[in-house]
Design a protein around this motif. Sequence first.
Motif: not given
Length: 583
Positions: A243, A256, A260, A278, A281
Amino acid sequence: MRRSEVLAEESVVCLQKALNHLREIWELIGIPEDQRLQRTEVVKKHIKSLLDMMIAEEESLKERLLKSISFCRKELDALCKELNVETFEEKEESTILQLEKDLRTRVELMLKKRKERMNELKLLQEQDQDLCEILCMTPYSIDNTSVPSLEELNQFRQHLETLAETKASRREEFISTKRQIILCMEELDHSPDTSFERDVVCEDEDAFCLSVENIAALQTLLRQLELQKAQNEAVCEGLRSRIRELWDRLQIPLEEREALAMYMTGSKAKIRKALQSEADRLEELKNQNMKKVIEAIRVELSTYWEKCFFSQEQKQAFAPYFDEEFTETLLQRHDVELVQVKEYYETHKELFEGVQKWEDSWKLFLEFERKASDPSRFTNRGGNLLKEEKQRAKLQKTLPKLEEELKTRIEQWEQEHSKAFVVNGQKFMEYVTEQWETHRLEKEKAKQERQLKKTQQTETEMLYGSTPRTPSKRRVLGPNTPGKVRKPSKTPSRLGQKAAPLGRQGHNKENIELSGSILTGGCPYSAPLQRNLTINSVASTYSEFAKDPSPSDCSSIGSQRELSKASRSDVPSRILNSTNIQS
């Protein structure tokens, strides 16, 4: 004489008195002799019967005592054997009564000890039973029908102490393991689904069987849960790393990312689920922005190439780097290459950091060398020149040491890996030698250029005179210079103005020579009387000042001196020639 014997004699006297008193009574009464005999016989019978009865009772007592002694002896012998103690030793001078009493007392004592031992044995067996049930062990083997010896009881007690210690250690291990299991289950959101897991987590701690098998099963369960937890943590950490990588590649805004933040630690199921969501995405975004992602990877890959000192040939060997068709396959190949280069860098990180340290030191050394030839360094404002010289001296000491240290480490690495350690496409020590050689050649080239420039400047000054760099505000005259010079009247041409004082030049030769110097700013065609060196020429040779002059330098200096002398001797003739031309 004993008191009993005295008492017996007194009893006989009393009996004799009683018989005499009876006879006196009988005399007074007048009882005939035959009746007296009868009555005396009755008295005798009564006395004898009483004495016989008493004797019989005493004899019976004696027999009972003797029987008791015999019984006590047998009982005592059996008890001593049973209790594993020494037999009772009788006293030789003891009477029957005393002996019976001693034996009876001893038997009672032995019986008491026997009872105590049996009671203790029973208590120890009960404790052993409890411990064995908790530990799932076989009870201690001992004959409960016979009286245990003191040694046997002591061994039994030691055995129970060992069992108690085992129970305590296993219980502590059980409680500690149970807590870890509960934490792992909570971390994994796992509910007990087997009878053993329910016994461990849900049942009372005192009811859990602390057997070797159960403790081993407990440890196995904990290892399984820890393995699941580690795998879950590894998955979560991999997702986080992926990520962050995609965040950087896709340039995701900070807002953003902060949304998280609460999922960037921990490994619970809900955290893993959120991270996976996540990551999915971002992968979708990556596919939509393939070119941007690949270019970001290329930037990172280029950074690692520089860290690993890859040569141009090594970089060009990765052909996909120059491919402009941005596809998923191209992205995967870049990812693989980046992972390999990262692993290569991390494996040899210490060596690369050492090489980078040498590179930084080498650049600093070259910077000091450049400043050493800079004339402006002599202004020395704020003590910079002194600081630079100290740093330069320190660097001249540390740089060879660093090279030697790297050489040793690289040789050891090459022996271990059986291949050469390459920096920018060549061996490191060859690279270092090449850098030193290049630096030496550049210094030699700069030195030759300076010498050539000085030679050309000297020749120019000898032919045309030195050029003043700072114009003077006033004309400085020597002590023999005349105060005023009368202007010639109405001379139409400049040629006439310069030809008119020709006759004076012979008389004022000293003034002519002075007017051609730098200080007066005089006629530009006159040659200098001595060699003039500018500040820049001095500053450019300062770095060579501390070194011994080479033969070429000495010959150059000698030739310049010869030319200077020749120019001085040639001054009058050149002045006259120029004057004749003007006239």
